[in-house]
Design a protein around this motif. Structure first.
Motif, PDB file in Angstrom:
ATOM      1  N   ALA A 126      -5.386  -2.059  -2.497  1.00  0.00           N
ATOM      2  CA  ALA A 126      -4.280  -1.822  -1.565  1.00  0.00           C
ATOM      3  C   ALA A 126      -4.352  -2.770  -0.370  1.00  0.00           C
ATOM      4  CB  ALA A 126      -4.301  -0.374  -1.077  1.00  0.00           C
ATOM      5  N   VAL A 127      -5.572  -3.138   0.032  1.00  0.00           N
ATOM      6  CA  VAL A 127      -5.747  -4.051   1.163  1.00  0.00           C
ATOM      7  C   VAL A 127      -5.273  -5.458   0.805  1.00  0.00           C
ATOM      8  CG1 VAL A 127      -7.455  -5.204   2.633  1.00  0.00           C
ATOM      9  CG2 VAL A 127      -7.644  -2.751   2.197  1.00  0.00           C
ATOM     10  N   VAL A 128      -5.597  -5.911  -0.394  1.00  0.00           N
ATOM     11  CA  VAL A 128      -5.376  -7.319  -0.726  1.00  0.00           C
ATOM     12  C   VAL A 128      -3.985  -7.619  -1.274  1.00  0.00           C
ATOM     13  CG1 VAL A 128      -7.834  -7.686  -1.140  1.00  0.00           C
ATOM     14  CG2 VAL A 128      -6.360  -7.064  -3.063  1.00  0.00           C
ATOM     15  N   THR A 129      -3.216  -6.591  -1.668  1.00  0.00           N
ATOM     16  CA  THR A 129      -1.895  -6.866  -2.232  1.00  0.00           C
ATOM     17  C   THR A 129      -0.847  -7.056  -1.140  1.00  0.00           C
ATOM     18  OG1 THR A 129      -0.199  -6.105  -3.783  1.00  0.00           O
ATOM     19  CG2 THR A 129      -1.247  -4.420  -2.423  1.00  0.00           C
ATOM     20  N   ASP A 130       0.164  -7.875  -1.424  1.00  0.00           N
ATOM     21  CA  ASP A 130       1.292  -8.068  -0.522  1.00  0.00           C
ATOM     22  C   ASP A 130       2.526  -7.290  -0.974  1.00  0.00           C
ATOM     23  OD1 ASP A 130      -0.051  -9.865   1.179  1.00  0.00           O
ATOM     24  OD2 ASP A 130       0.363 -11.537  -0.174  1.00  0.00           O
ATOM     25  N   ASP A 131       2.405  -6.583  -2.083  1.00  0.00           N
ATOM     26  CA  ASP A 131       3.527  -5.842  -2.652  1.00  0.00           C
ATOM     27  C   ASP A 131       3.502  -4.408  -2.122  1.00  0.00           C
ATOM     28  OD1 ASP A 131       5.314  -4.398  -4.167  1.00  0.00           O
ATOM     29  OD2 ASP A 131       4.707  -5.266  -6.085  1.00  0.00           O
ATOM     30  N   PRO A 132       4.474  -4.004  -1.293  1.00  0.00           N
ATOM     31  CA  PRO A 132       4.461  -2.656  -0.726  1.00  0.00           C
ATOM     32  C   PRO A 132       4.411  -1.548  -1.768  1.00  0.00           C
ATOM     33  CG  PRO A 132       6.076  -4.017   0.404  1.00  0.00           C
ATOM     34  CD  PRO A 132       5.616  -4.796  -0.794  1.00  0.00           C
ATOM     35  N   ALA A 133       5.158  -1.713  -2.855  1.00  0.00           N
ATOM     36  CA  ALA A 133       5.155  -0.675  -3.898  1.00  0.00           C
ATOM     37  C   ALA A 133       3.787  -0.573  -4.561  1.00  0.00           C
ATOM     38  CB  ALA A 133       6.232  -0.980  -4.938  1.00  0.00           C
ATOM     39  N   ALA A 134       3.177  -1.725  -4.856  1.00  0.00           N
ATOM     40  CA  ALA A 134       1.839  -1.716  -5.452  1.00  0.00           C
ATOM     41  C   ALA A 134       0.830  -1.119  -4.479  1.00  0.00           C
ATOM     42  CB  ALA A 134       1.431  -3.134  -5.851  1.00  0.00           C
ATOM     43  N   ARG A 135       0.963  -1.456  -3.193  1.00  0.00           N
ATOM     44  CA  ARG A 135       0.051  -0.911  -2.182  1.00  0.00           C
ATOM     45  C   ARG A 135       0.113   0.607  -2.166  1.00  0.00           C
ATOM     46  NH1 ARG A 135       2.397  -2.748   2.159  1.00  0.00           N
ATOM     47  NH2 ARG A 135       1.327  -4.751   2.046  1.00  0.00           N
ATOM     48  N   SER A 160      -5.325   5.946   7.270  1.00  0.00           N
ATOM     49  CA  SER A 160      -5.160   4.975   8.352  1.00  0.00           C
ATOM     50  C   SER A 160      -4.464   3.715   7.849  1.00  0.00           C
ATOM     51  CB  SER A 160      -6.516   4.625   8.972  1.00  0.00           C
ATOM     52  OG  SER A 160      -7.318   3.861   8.083  1.00  0.00           O
ATOM     53  N   GLN A 161      -4.783   3.310   6.628  1.00  0.00           N
ATOM     54  CA  GLN A 161      -4.130   2.125   6.068  1.00  0.00           C
ATOM     55  C   GLN A 161      -2.644   2.379   5.856  1.00  0.00           C
ATOM     56  OE1 GLN A 161      -4.537  -0.834   2.210  1.00  0.00           O
ATOM     57  NE2 GLN A 161      -6.320   0.317   2.850  1.00  0.00           N
ATOM     58  N   ARG A 162      -2.302   3.545   5.340  1.00  0.00           N
ATOM     59  CA  ARG A 162      -0.888   3.872   5.147  1.00  0.00           C
ATOM     60  C   ARG A 162      -0.173   3.924   6.502  1.00  0.00           C
ATOM     61  NH1 ARG A 162      -1.135   8.203   1.782  1.00  0.00           N
ATOM     62  NH2 ARG A 162      -0.470   7.068  -0.077  1.00  0.00           N
ATOM     63  N   GLY A 163      -0.847   4.478   7.516  1.00  0.00           N
ATOM     64  CA  GLY A 163      -0.260   4.551   8.845  1.00  0.00           C
ATOM     65  C   GLY A 163       0.065   3.185   9.413  1.00  0.00           C
ATOM     66  N   LEU A 164      -0.872   2.253   9.279  1.00  0.00           N
ATOM     67  CA  LEU A 164      -0.633   0.903   9.789  1.00  0.00           C
ATOM     68  C   LEU A 164       0.556   0.256   9.086  1.00  0.00           C
ATOM     69  CD1 LEU A 164      -1.302  -1.630  11.416  1.00  0.00           C
ATOM     70  CD2 LEU A 164      -3.005  -2.211   9.665  1.00  0.00           C
ATOM     71  N   HIS A 165       0.643   0.414   7.777  1.00  0.00           N
ATOM     72  CA  HIS A 165       1.737  -0.232   7.052  1.00  0.00           C
ATOM     73  C   HIS A 165       3.083   0.418   7.386  1.00  0.00           C
ATOM     74  CE1 HIS A 165      -0.559  -3.143   4.851  1.00  0.00           C
ATOM     75  NE2 HIS A 165      -1.428  -2.227   4.477  1.00  0.00           N
ATOM     76  N   LEU A 166       3.087   1.711   7.690  1.00  0.00           N
ATOM     77  CA  LEU A 166       4.328   2.342   8.138  1.00  0.00           C
ATOM     78  C   LEU A 166       4.762   1.761   9.481  1.00  0.00           C
ATOM     79  CD1 LEU A 166       3.791   6.105   7.197  1.00  0.00           C
ATOM     80  CD2 LEU A 166       5.512   4.550   6.265  1.00  0.00           C
ATOM     81  N   VAL A 167       3.806   1.592  10.394  1.00  0.00           N
ATOM     82  CA  VAL A 167       4.124   0.988  11.691  1.00  0.00           C
ATOM     83  C   VAL A 167       4.688  -0.412  11.488  1.00  0.00           C
ATOM     84  CG1 VAL A 167       3.134   0.099  13.840  1.00  0.00           C
ATOM     85  CG2 VAL A 167       2.473   2.361  13.006  1.00  0.00           C
TER      86      VAL A 167
END
Length: 548
Positions: A126-135, A160-167
């Motif tokens: 999830a950290v290394v992918t750039d695809d939001p759906a894949a993440r 926390s990772q999901r939170g950052l990507h939502l922001v």
């Protein structure tokens, strides 16, 4: 495995969990003998990583991978492959090697069936992918597996990772709520893995930087003391220092920001080199706000494609009177990134750019777009930016009211430069009808600019005060006296030496020279290296430092 080696491995594992990296490495190195080489090498790799020896960590983890494979322990081998893949991607920016090692990890763990280790691999994917759906798929899978196996650390790390990507996607409230909950779990002691804790604090700092949420960052860093007391580890890595430096710049703590960013660059130079530009562009933003335009331009020379670079680039254009270039750069940025709460500060810069190029109608249109963004946010950063823009373009015929509301909002948000800049605009607006109040506001703005060491803004405040009948100047910081080492560096600057040349001459690091140059310019009230050279030319040379 003999009993002594088993005890050493156990002691090394305990030391890792307690954050005692040196003791852990010693234990694992002593345990590195036939029969337990794989475990020992694995532990040494983890210890080297936490000590900042990333090349050594990769080399040792690769050897551990082969040792586990030779023994048929494919789950442990998969975890080593995950670790190596992560380091190749982040440290070296070698995405081919990173992808290959992550592929090995996925293939080996898939053959192992249901196990908690797969959750950690999914989290790394999830950290290394750039695809939001894949993440999102990887994060959901990681949480599902971790919950089934009772691994709380992974559950909150994923949160926390999901939170950052939502922001980052503009869903600020929902994302910050997740980050708050994850760090509450850290504060309560639910999350034990120190590497996970560091990553979670880093994500919070990143989110706070994206949103200019200085108060939230300060609150959570204050609570970080509990974690430090419990583990003896400060959860600030090179990446975290980069985001922390950005937060400190916004908070007006520029001396601290400079320290964090220069330290981050030193760490990047020997570790996360692929991410070094992220610290460079943040240092550029600090430099342009300090009025050090030549240094800003030098820092930005190779940072054209970093998304964060748009703010220092535009501020540099505005400082040079290049309104057309500023507007064009902002337009290109907004077409790519869209208009949202995260890009709202760039919209305010667009208002300034259009005013600078003499197009008040375009400025008013940009201010209107900010107003629309802030329509359902009566408080917070968006509202402050929208009020600021409305005051600049005299929206609704009430510029003073808008500016006063912006002034109060920036003060509540803990953004002193923005507050002082609004105060100066307010003073200019008040000058004709309320000169006494204008004088008070301009003096307050000047005092803030001087405390920040924002030289160009201080000059603007001084100029307004002169128009209001006050004589004075901003002047250099402190008494202008240099240390002996700073005198040496200044003399060499006067002879046109670069930072690298000075570092070689004085047998110090390039970063140390940059720190000295920063202090010299600030103490002497100078803006550029050229001004420093001119200063040297006007006085006798210091003894013993002539070029060889």
């Amino acid at each position: 495995m003999d009993e002594d080696a088993a005890e050493l491995l156990a002691a090394g594992t305990r030391a890792l969990g307690e954050g005692d990296w040196a003791a852990a490495r010693t234990c694992f190195e002593r345990a590195n003998r036939p029969g337990c080489a794989a475990e020992a090498l694995d532990g040494i790799a983890q210890a080297r990583f936490t000590q900042g020896d990333y090349a050594g960590a990769i080399e040792t983890a690769e050897r551990a991978f082969l040792a586990y494979r030779a023994r048929g322990q494919d789950v442990r081998a998969a975890m080593c492959a995950r670790f190596v893949g992560y380091l190749y991607g982040v440290v070296h920016g070698n995405h081919a090697a990173a992808g290959g090692w992550m592929g090995r990890a996925v293939r080996l763990i898939a053959a192992a069936g249901d196990c908690v280790e797969r959750a950690r691999i999914e989290l790394t994917l999830a950290v290394v992918t750039d695809d939001p759906a894949a993440r999102e798929r990887h994060l959901a899978t990681a949480v599902e597996i971790a919950q089934r196996h009772g691994d709380v650390d992974i559950v909150f790390d994923a949160m926390s990772q999901r939170g950052l990507h939502l922001v980052a996607a503009g869903e600020v409230e929902a994302g910050m709520a997740m980050l708050d909950e994850a760090l509450a779990a850290v504060a309560a002691g639910e999350v034990r893995d120190v590497v996970s804790v560091g990553a979670m604090y880093c994500k919070m700092l990143h989110a706070c930087e994206l949103t200019c949420d200085v108060r939230r960052a300060e609150d959570w860093l204050a609570l970080a003391d509990r974690f430090v007391r419990r583990t003896g580890r400060i959860p600030i890595s090179a990446i975290c220092r980069t985001h922390y430096g950005g937060v400190l710049t916004a908070a007006g703590r520029w001396v601290d920001a400079e320290h964090e960013l220069l330290t981050s660059l030193e760490l990047y130079d020997r570790s996360f080199r692929a991410l070094r530009t992220s610290a460079v562009v943040r240092l550029a933003l600090l430099r342009v706000r300090q009025g050090r335009l030549a240094e800003t331009a030098e820092l930005l020379a190779d940072a054209e494609h970093d998304g964060y670079a748009v703010r220092p680039q535009v501020e540099l254009h505005l400082a040079r009177g290049e309104g057309e270039l500023a507007a064009a750069r902002i337009g290109r940025f907004l077409r790519e990134h869209g208009e949202s709460e995260l890009t709202a500060p760039v919209l305010l810069l667009l208002v300034h750019a259009h005013l600078g190029r003499g197009d008040p109608e375009a400025a008013a249109a940009a201010a209107g777009r900010l107003h629309d963004l802030a329509a359902d946010r009566p408080a917070g950063l968006l509202a402050a930016l929208a009020e600021n823009a409305a005051g600049l373009v005299a929206a609704d015929g009430d510029p003073i009211g808008h500016l006063e509301r912006a002034l109060a909002a920036f003060g509540r948000l803990g953004l002193p430069l923005e507050e002082a800049r609004v105060r100066l605009v307010l003073a200019a607006r008040l000058a004709a009808g309320q000169p006494a109040l204008a004088l008070a506001e301009a003096r307050a703005a000047l005092a803030r600019f001087q405390s920040l060491d924002a030289s160009r803004d201080a000059d603007a405040a001084t100029s307004l005060l002169r128009r209001l009948g006050v004589r004075g100047h901003s002047g250099p910081r402190g008494d202008g006296r240099l240390t002996a080492r700073e005198q040496e560096v200044l003399e060499l600057l006067g002879h046109g030496l670069s930072n690298g040349d000075i570092a070689a001459r004085l047998f110090v690091s390039r970063r140390t020279v940059e720190h000295h140059v920063s202090n010299i310019l600030a103490k002497l009230g100078l803006g550029t290296r050229a001004e420093a050279a001119a200063h040297v030319a006007r006085r006798p040379p210091a003894p013993g430092v002539l070029p060889r």
